[in-house]
Motif scaffolding. Sequence first.
Motif, PDB file in Angstrom:
ATOM      1  N   TYR A   1      98.268  15.182  67.329  1.00 16.63           N
ATOM      2  CA  TYR A   1      99.063  16.411  67.336  1.00 16.63           C
ATOM      3  C   TYR A   1     100.448  16.218  66.731  1.00 16.63           C
ATOM      4  O   TYR A   1     101.201  17.162  66.610  1.00 16.63           O
ATOM      5  CB  TYR A   1      99.186  16.969  68.763  1.00 16.63           C
ATOM      6  N   GLN A   2     100.793  14.978  66.369  1.00 16.93           N
ATOM      7  CA  GLN A   2     102.096  14.770  65.755  1.00 16.93           C
ATOM      8  C   GLN A   2     102.018  14.831  64.231  1.00 16.93           C
ATOM      9  O   GLN A   2     103.036  14.789  63.551  1.00 16.93           O
ATOM     10  CB  GLN A   2     102.673  13.425  66.200  1.00 16.93           C
ATOM     11  N   LEU A   3     100.813  14.910  63.675  1.00 11.38           N
ATOM     12  CA  LEU A   3     100.667  14.923  62.213  1.00 11.38           C
ATOM     13  C   LEU A   3     101.255  16.213  61.654  1.00 11.38           C
ATOM     14  O   LEU A   3     101.044  17.281  62.208  1.00 11.38           O
ATOM     15  CB  LEU A   3      99.193  14.815  61.832  1.00 11.38           C
ATOM     16  N   PHE A   4     102.002  16.116  60.549  1.00 12.17           N
ATOM     17  CA  PHE A   4     102.594  17.350  60.024  1.00 12.17           C
ATOM     18  C   PHE A   4     102.751  17.349  58.505  1.00 12.17           C
ATOM     19  O   PHE A   4     102.968  18.395  57.915  1.00 12.17           O
ATOM     20  CB  PHE A   4     103.950  17.614  60.669  1.00 12.17           C
ATOM     21  N   GLU A   5     102.661  16.173  57.862  1.00 17.82           N
ATOM     22  CA  GLU A   5     102.964  16.128  56.426  1.00 17.82           C
ATOM     23  C   GLU A   5     101.815  16.670  55.586  1.00 17.82           C
ATOM     24  O   GLU A   5     100.730  16.939  56.090  1.00 17.82           O
ATOM     25  CB  GLU A   5     103.271  14.681  56.030  1.00 17.82           C
ATOM     26  N   GLU A   6     102.083  16.778  54.266  1.00 15.80           N
ATOM     27  CA  GLU A   6     101.047  17.307  53.377  1.00 15.80           C
ATOM     28  C   GLU A   6      99.906  16.325  53.197  1.00 15.80           C
ATOM     29  O   GLU A   6      98.757  16.714  53.060  1.00 15.80           O
ATOM     30  CB  GLU A   6     101.629  17.588  51.992  1.00 15.80           C
TER      31      GLU A   6
ATOM     32  N   THR B   1     111.233  20.478  61.105  1.00 14.67           N
ATOM     33  CA  THR B   1     109.902  20.616  60.489  1.00 14.67           C
ATOM     34  C   THR B   1     108.834  19.799  61.206  1.00 14.67           C
ATOM     35  O   THR B   1     107.780  20.334  61.529  1.00 14.67           O
ATOM     36  CB  THR B   1     109.965  20.204  59.008  1.00 14.67           C
ATOM     37  N   PRO B   2     109.081  18.505  61.487  1.00 16.92           N
ATOM     38  CA  PRO B   2     108.035  17.717  62.153  1.00 16.92           C
ATOM     39  C   PRO B   2     107.704  18.227  63.557  1.00 16.92           C
ATOM     40  O   PRO B   2     106.699  17.832  64.130  1.00 16.92           O
ATOM     41  CB  PRO B   2     108.639  16.311  62.250  1.00 16.92           C
ATOM     42  N   ILE B   3     108.572  19.055  64.130  1.00 16.54           N
ATOM     43  CA  ILE B   3     108.277  19.618  65.445  1.00 16.54           C
ATOM     44  C   ILE B   3     107.516  20.930  65.259  1.00 16.54           C
ATOM     45  O   ILE B   3     106.500  21.181  65.913  1.00 16.54           O
ATOM     46  CB  ILE B   3     109.573  19.934  66.233  1.00 16.54           C
ATOM     47  N   LEU B   4     108.041  21.775  64.358  1.00 14.49           N
ATOM     48  CA  LEU B   4     107.499  23.133  64.249  1.00 14.49           C
ATOM     49  C   LEU B   4     106.097  23.165  63.672  1.00 14.49           C
ATOM     50  O   LEU B   4     105.249  23.910  64.165  1.00 14.49           O
ATOM     51  CB  LEU B   4     108.438  24.002  63.407  1.00 14.49           C
ATOM     52  N   ILE B   5     105.833  22.349  62.650  1.00 15.89           N
ATOM     53  CA  ILE B   5     104.497  22.401  62.048  1.00 15.89           C
ATOM     54  C   ILE B   5     103.419  22.039  63.076  1.00 15.89           C
ATOM     55  O   ILE B   5     102.499  22.812  63.289  1.00 15.89           O
ATOM     56  CB  ILE B   5     104.422  21.531  60.780  1.00 15.89           C
ATOM     57  N   PRO B   6     103.554  20.873  63.758  1.00 15.55           N
ATOM     58  CA  PRO B   6     102.518  20.587  64.764  1.00 15.55           C
ATOM     59  C   PRO B   6     102.430  21.662  65.839  1.00 15.55           C
ATOM     60  O   PRO B   6     101.353  21.992  66.316  1.00 15.55           O
ATOM     61  CB  PRO B   6     102.971  19.258  65.372  1.00 15.55           C
ATOM     62  N   LEU B   7     103.579  22.235  66.197  1.00  7.96           N
ATOM     63  CA  LEU B   7     103.578  23.248  67.245  1.00  7.96           C
ATOM     64  C   LEU B   7     102.801  24.486  66.800  1.00  7.96           C
ATOM     65  O   LEU B   7     101.999  25.041  67.555  1.00  7.96           O
ATOM     66  CB  LEU B   7     105.018  23.622  67.592  1.00  7.96           C
ATOM     67  N   PHE B   8     103.019  24.909  65.548  1.00  4.23           N
ATOM     68  CA  PHE B   8     102.289  26.071  65.039  1.00  4.23           C
ATOM     69  C   PHE B   8     100.797  25.771  64.937  1.00  4.23           C
ATOM     70  O   PHE B   8      99.969  26.577  65.347  1.00  4.23           O
ATOM     71  CB  PHE B   8     102.820  26.494  63.668  1.00  4.23           C
TER      72      PHE B   8
ATOM     73  N   LEU C   1     103.170  25.900  76.070  1.00  2.00           N
ATOM     74  CA  LEU C   1     103.768  25.569  74.778  1.00  2.00           C
ATOM     75  C   LEU C   1     105.078  24.807  74.947  1.00  2.00           C
ATOM     76  O   LEU C   1     105.411  23.955  74.122  1.00  2.00           O
ATOM     77  CB  LEU C   1     103.981  26.841  73.952  1.00  2.00           C
ATOM     78  N   LEU C   2     105.804  25.083  76.034  1.00  2.00           N
ATOM     79  CA  LEU C   2     107.031  24.315  76.272  1.00  2.00           C
ATOM     80  C   LEU C   2     106.691  22.850  76.503  1.00  2.00           C
ATOM     81  O   LEU C   2     107.332  21.945  75.971  1.00  2.00           O
ATOM     82  CB  LEU C   2     107.769  24.872  77.488  1.00  2.00           C
ATOM     83  N   GLU C   3     105.640  22.643  77.301  1.00  2.00           N
ATOM     84  CA  GLU C   3     105.209  21.283  77.580  1.00  2.00           C
ATOM     85  C   GLU C   3     104.793  20.597  76.275  1.00  2.00           C
ATOM     86  O   GLU C   3     105.117  19.440  76.020  1.00  2.00           O
ATOM     87  CB  GLU C   3     104.027  21.342  78.539  1.00  2.00           C
ATOM     88  N   GLU C   4     104.081  21.349  75.460  1.00  3.11           N
ATOM     89  CA  GLU C   4     103.620  20.828  74.172  1.00  3.11           C
ATOM     90  C   GLU C   4     104.817  20.444  73.293  1.00  3.11           C
ATOM     91  O   GLU C   4     104.823  19.403  72.651  1.00  3.11           O
ATOM     92  CB  GLU C   4     102.790  21.910  73.491  1.00  3.11           C
ATOM     93  N   THR C   5     105.834  21.305  73.271  1.00  2.00           N
ATOM     94  CA  THR C   5     107.034  21.013  72.480  1.00  2.00           C
ATOM     95  C   THR C   5     107.651  19.698  72.934  1.00  2.00           C
ATOM     96  O   THR C   5     108.022  18.850  72.122  1.00  2.00           O
ATOM     97  CB  THR C   5     108.060  22.149  72.651  1.00  2.00           C
TER      98      THR C   5
END
Lengths: 287, 278, 266
Positions: free
Chosen positions: A95-100, C200-207, C169-173
């Motif tokens: 769940y930490q993956l985010f890059e392209e 960015t590295p937080i928001l993308i996984p969160l979305f 979602l808070l827990e997930e964040t």
Amino acid sequence: MSTLRLENAGFTYQKGMPDEKTAVSGVSLTFEEGDFVGIIGHTGSGKSTLIQMLNGLLRPTEGRVFIDGDDIWDDRSKLREKRFKVGLVLQYPEYQLFEETVRKDIAFGPKNLGLSEEEIDSRVREAAGFLRIPDELLERSPFDLSGGEKRRAAIAGVLAMRPEVLVLDEPTAGLDPRGRRDILDVIKNYHETEKKTVILVSHSMDDVARYANKVLVMNGGSVLYYDSVAEVFKHALELRETGLNIPTVTGILLTLRERGLAVDTDIYTPDAAAQTITETFRGRRSE
Amino acid sequence: MNNLIRFDNVTFSYGSRNVLENIDLEVREGEFLAVLGYNGSGKSTLAKLINGILVPTSGKVYVDGMDTSDENMLAEIRKTAGMVFQNPDNQIVATIVEEDIAFAPENLGLDPAEIRVRVDDAIKAVGLEKHIKDAPHKLSGGQKQRVAIAGVLAMQPRCIILDEPTAMLDPKGRSLVMGVIERLNREKGITIILITHFMEEAALADRIMILSDGRVAVNDTPKKVFSDRDRMISLGLEVPPVTELTLNLIRNGLPLEKDTIHPEELIDSLLKMKEEEA
Amino acid sequence: MRDITLGQYINGDSVIHRLDPRVRLILTLAYIIVLFMFNTLLQMVLALIFILLAYALVKIPAKMLLKSLKPIIPIILFTSVLNMFFIKGDVIFSFWKISVTKQGLYYAAMMSLRVICLIASSSLLTYTSTPIQLTSALESLFSPLSRIGLPVNDLAMMMTIALRFIPTLLEETDKIMAAQKSRGANLDTGNFIQRAKALTPILIPLFVSAFRRADELALAMECRCYNGGEGRTRLNALRIRGLDWIAAAVFTACCVMVFLAGRLPL
């Protein structure tokens, strides 16, 4: 020489509030370089809190954490540098993956360390090698990978930071049997070739028994046992009484012994268990 | 006994790829079927085909004689065959346990008094009476998963399909959830289709079906299935540790049965051997 | 962050807890409206006594009330000071160019009491109602609007799901932040742009995770025969009972008496 030491460390959530909750207290122990330590305990035994103190994600509310003899919280300006000596792979790390691309994602950690492009590149390749991630996967989007591949990519992202101590929180959770075996083999192989400390939090006693050389048993926020695998599983009866799982074969041996069969019970692998059971039947012991 | 679930030469494809191919399957009313297979073998697709979330590309799926491709029957089919998923967090709708369990009966338009009875029965069946007014996010994973099971039970289904219900749980939560599943099967006669990665759980079933590459590779009793260790490994699976130990003992020359899958079986036969020896 | 609960609901079994949430909601609104209709200090004091009695009924400790009032103290002080100094009238005392008038003091007291009552009453509503009760109250009160095509039921379902998933979602964040910090993400320092980029590295996984959850939840709801709001019944259907009528009557009687008290020559 890289050792990780806790001195009377503890952590209380919401400290000073009416709803404060002590998760860990009075933990003093040393993880020696090159150890493969399995951490076991119930949910809520303080395992997760403990490992988050190891890399400075949580600051102990009592006691101290030392890496190579330095208190990691002594000098705030060096905190980052010190915490990176401990690589932490949290539960469901995919769940930490985010890059392209997978490559960029693995490079995220090394980049944050401020390394040169060449160094980053070689570390990505090295980490991908350990996790058996083939080259063509590196250019793919991490979101297109299978569950097991995502998991390996995420672990590679932590290994690429070249930590002295690698901590993994249930790295096999939710995987199928082949995926579980793959991950554990990769970790074992990493430990054997790099000779670096590995700390594995696991619910599976069978896995801990098979891979670790030391076991740390957490119970109610403190250390119940911390010793070699053989020593800890000598307390199998006590472990079972606190409601912890014990390796399946140890459980069988304990029952056999209770019901009058003279087998050894400080055994935790199927091979050794087969050995002792066979011996009671052939009466080799009396020879 | 009747076949509650029947797959009639079912193929399901995404685009040009066949996820499931020519599946024939019959599940008797009251049976406990475990479905094994590595990730991507088509297990979840199979589950979704049963209650009409997916419809076969070719072939037919029948639930209690109802064709799942008949849209008019969907509510009836979903009431008959309830589903529980892997992640307990993503299937709980309401902010209070009892309101979540009431969700399906509310959707069915039942009378509030009837809903009350069903909620109370369901929560009792999963042993969470004490938590009826709690907020789901304060519960443990195992408790949440039991709430999810209760939410399905409130529809009074005849069959429950569970897609890796214990994958995200700790050992304690896992054994409690498995206890509930076994009880529902034994005491209430509810048909269980359990998709799992844990061999010890599959060993509790009446029958195991193994999927590999979208086809049925094995379909037999747990004893038969687990006694062929090499086959299991080649299918990306494993055998329970007890079976592993038994096979080791057999190799050492002890006269044991290689289809030993429960610890008690092994213990009993070893003790019996000892008696005979003495 | 893990234990965050939306709203400030205090579990209890008081008379006010037992009221239909719609009645609680309407009475609170009515109370706020009459607050603005009262124009004598006596009426304000009576209104304050009324709300304090309500608090006593719910057995909420005074500390809780003070806590919810704390953030608005600066506003009360500010408006009081303005009122005191700038309303012309009979001077009580003056220094330099500023004079405090009788009328000024009177209005300052009125304003302060009004704001205090306003906050106290709306806090009481949230202390005694769960977010879900408020949602169903709103759903029920607005249900006539569904006749003109407003999807009231669906909106209420959305509210419920949002309330249900906020803690998750808070827990997930929390978890994602811990993971990225472990990989050296620097979330706390740098200028605005650097910090925004670090998100960015937080928001993308969160979305990604939120979408996955939404997907799975939709599936689970479908499996449990959800088909939109139509034809749904409720476990805890809202029902107006005797107690609710009594509460409404008591409230109305108090209002009438206080209005009459406003006519007293004080």
